[in-house]
Design a protein around this motif. Sequence first.
Motif, mmCIF file in Angstrom:
data_model
loop_
_atom_site.group_PDB
_atom_site.id
_atom_site.type_symbol
_atom_site.label_atom_id
_atom_site.label_comp_id
_atom_site.label_asym_id
_atom_site.label_seq_id
_atom_site.Cartn_x
_atom_site.Cartn_y
_atom_site.Cartn_z
ATOM 1 N N ASN A 17 0.831 -1.215 0.000
ATOM 2 C CA ASN A 17 0.000 0.000 0.000
ATOM 3 C C ASN A 17 0.861 1.259 0.000
ATOM 4 O OD1 ASN A 17 -2.557 -1.202 -0.034
ATOM 5 N ND2 ASN A 17 -2.510 -1.537 2.177
ATOM 6 N N ILE A 18 1.926 1.243 0.782
ATOM 7 C CA ILE A 18 2.826 2.402 0.843
ATOM 8 C C ILE A 18 3.518 2.597 -0.502
ATOM 9 C CG2 ILE A 18 4.948 3.281 1.912
ATOM 10 C CD1 ILE A 18 3.947 1.777 4.495
ATOM 11 N N LEU A 24 2.002 7.124 -6.730
ATOM 12 C CA LEU A 24 1.009 8.143 -7.055
ATOM 13 C C LEU A 24 1.442 9.547 -6.658
ATOM 14 C CD1 LEU A 24 -2.238 6.206 -6.090
ATOM 15 C CD2 LEU A 24 -1.238 6.524 -8.354
ATOM 16 N N THR A 25 2.399 9.660 -5.742
ATOM 17 C CA THR A 25 2.862 10.986 -5.304
ATOM 18 C C THR A 25 4.261 11.316 -5.803
ATOM 19 O OG1 THR A 25 3.701 10.039 -3.218
ATOM 20 C CG2 THR A 25 1.445 10.916 -3.214
ATOM 21 N N SER A 53 6.198 0.345 -11.404
ATOM 22 C CA SER A 53 6.465 1.767 -11.633
ATOM 23 C C SER A 53 7.104 2.435 -10.423
ATOM 24 C CB SER A 53 5.157 2.493 -11.963
ATOM 25 O OG SER A 53 4.542 1.939 -13.108
ATOM 26 N N LEU A 54 7.309 1.682 -9.356
ATOM 27 C CA LEU A 54 7.805 2.245 -8.106
ATOM 28 C C LEU A 54 9.314 2.443 -8.142
ATOM 29 C CD1 LEU A 54 7.385 3.016 -5.102
ATOM 30 C CD2 LEU A 54 7.611 0.581 -4.558
ATOM 31 N N GLN A 199 2.848 21.058 2.217
ATOM 32 C CA GLN A 199 3.738 22.184 2.464
ATOM 33 C C GLN A 199 4.537 22.579 1.223
ATOM 34 O OE1 GLN A 199 6.225 21.912 5.914
ATOM 35 N NE2 GLN A 199 4.584 21.150 7.233
ATOM 36 N N GLN A 200 4.739 21.610 0.337
ATOM 37 C CA GLN A 200 5.487 21.887 -0.882
ATOM 38 C C GLN A 200 4.609 22.327 -2.036
ATOM 39 O OE1 GLN A 200 8.779 19.083 -1.796
ATOM 40 N NE2 GLN A 200 8.218 18.041 0.080
ATOM 41 N N GLY A 201 3.320 22.532 -1.766
ATOM 42 C CA GLY A 201 2.427 23.027 -2.807
ATOM 43 C C GLY A 201 1.946 21.978 -3.783
ATOM 44 N N TYR A 202 1.878 20.738 -3.327
ATOM 45 C CA TYR A 202 1.381 19.660 -4.182
ATOM 46 C C TYR A 202 -0.042 19.983 -4.640
ATOM 47 C CZ TYR A 202 0.800 14.788 -5.731
ATOM 48 O OH TYR A 202 0.598 13.653 -6.464
#
Length: 207
Positions: A17-18, A24-25, A53-54, A199-202
């Motif tokens: 899951n992680i 995705l991020t 894809s990780l 915080q990084q504006g994602y």
Amino acid sequence: MLNVVLVEPEIPANTGNIGRTCVLTGSRLHLVAPGFDLSERALRRAGLAYWQSLDVRVYEDWQALLLANHDAWAALGGPLSPGGEGGEPAPAMHLLTKRGARRHSDSRYHDGDYLVFGRESTGLDQGLIASHPNLCERIPMVGDAALANAGEWHASHLGLHPELKRDVCGNFVDERSMQVTSLNLSNAVAIVLFEALRQQGYPGLDG
């Protein structure tokens, strides 16, 4: 890119899951001596269609991770101290533990930071926590007030024994009375990772 580090994870489904969340991020996943075969069915099922894809790195132990990632070593006070590019802060290390005196949301996250989580059953190594209490952070939860307060006020208002001890991070605790609340590892990673991304504006997380 943020770095998610799992130190000796024990449950394949959590790691799967992680891993999917990291894909995705756009985050990188570091696995330190996982307690299972990475080809296990539970892991593949949880990360189905995402695992290939990780961006994932695997290490034999904690020292191997530090040797392979000099910025992580520097964040722990190692001999190599690379600065950030273009005036950006150098990557920092965030040790997530229920013993952390600082809330994760009170930290400041930057590109390249390491978000470090311990095994599901025991958390991070106590020696690592004791050596770097200033890097320790916790996710605030109902019932963890014992880690947020200290001294006689702490004892009288929470009904704890007045003879309190300090844990490895310097928190005042009474282990006979303190109730420990914990999160599923994959949930804990998601909470901290998404705060760092916010915080990084994602996109979509700036509310």
